[in-house]
Design an enzyme around this catalytic site. Sequence first.
Site: not given
Ligand SMILES: C[S@@+](CC[C@H](N)C(=O)[O-])C[C@H]1O[C@@H](n2cnc3c(N)ncnc32)[C@H](O)[C@@H]1O
Length: 298
Positions: A122, A124-125, A127-128, A147, A243
């Site tokens: 998961c 986006a965007p 960062g990790k 994502d 988070c």
């Molecule tokens: C906490 S954010 C991720 C932040 C990212 N790891 C970073 O550090 O920039 C959670 C992400 O999960 C994605 N998401 C939600 N449901 C999902 C799914 N079923 N499969 C993959 N990604 C999913 C969302 O679109 C969102 O971008």
Amino acid sequence: MRTLLRLGAYQLHFAGVRPHAAVAETVALAPKRLRAFANAILRNVSRTAMVWPDRATELSYPQWMFDLLTAELGDDALPVMQRMNEPPPVSVRDDGYVQDRASQWVAASVGAAPGERVLDMCAAPGGKATAMAAREGADGAFVVAADVAAQRVHLIGSNVARLSAAVAPVVADGTSSPFVAGSFDRVLLDAPCSGLGALRRRPDARWRITAPDIDNLVLLQGALLNQAATLVRPGGALVYSVCTLTAAESINHTVPDGLDVDTAEPTGAWEPFAHGWRVLPHHHDTDGMVLIRYRRRS
Ligand SMILES: C[S@@+](CC[C@H](N)C(=O)[O-])C[C@H]1O[C@@H](n2cnc3c(N)ncnc32)[C@H](O)[C@@H]1O
């Protein structure tokens, strides 16, 4: 009229506006037939000491969230909620990407090594993902950054291009993953969550999320965790992070089949939280997060 009275009360009790000015300016904005009414109320407000109806209102949290955080965090609840009412510090990585320090600790805790194939499920965007990946001309890991949200995968692409990171952005739903079982050395599942540890980044979020939303997120997280577990090679590592600070979205998830909890201390200033690790916002002025480390049996 209600809005005007609120503006007037705010000026009187918070903005340091002199009472006669606050009252006169607000009354002048009221419709003529209501001016005497507005004047009477605001003069009364100006003479009355302010008393909060309760702590949740004072700290500006919905009552259910105040109760939940109090039940989960005990003595830490008030300092956590107070800290999440302050603006976050800006922390910038060496490569110029702006990222909260606890998020940097999550990425570092995955332990991605040169030559390894890593999935950020998961991402986006990005960062990790960009923190874990190799840079042009340098040794490091190759990261597949997936994502479900196509427009958000676009953001990963921009960040990857800007940072020249060895990352392949992919649109993929983690609950029915397109990847071959056991094909990654490491998987990071930075799961979608209630964000109750990062409320200071989105001050309005507390008023949009509801308690039933958390129940739905728990189900989604469980499905993602079970899929993520299948993608790790024998002996490989899975890191789960959120988070938020609640047990339901972190340590209450069942350990997936074939995985063991890895109790090795992660990178960063984490504190033990059952079989995982947690950082609270007021301890190191970061977002609040929980991280759990797993390893697939060989
Ligand atoms: C906490 S954010 C991720 C932040 C990212 N790891 C970073 O550090 O920039 C959670 C992400 O999960 C994605 N998401 C939600 N449901 C999902 C799914 N079923 N499969 C993959 N990604 C999913 C969302 O679109 C969102 O971008």
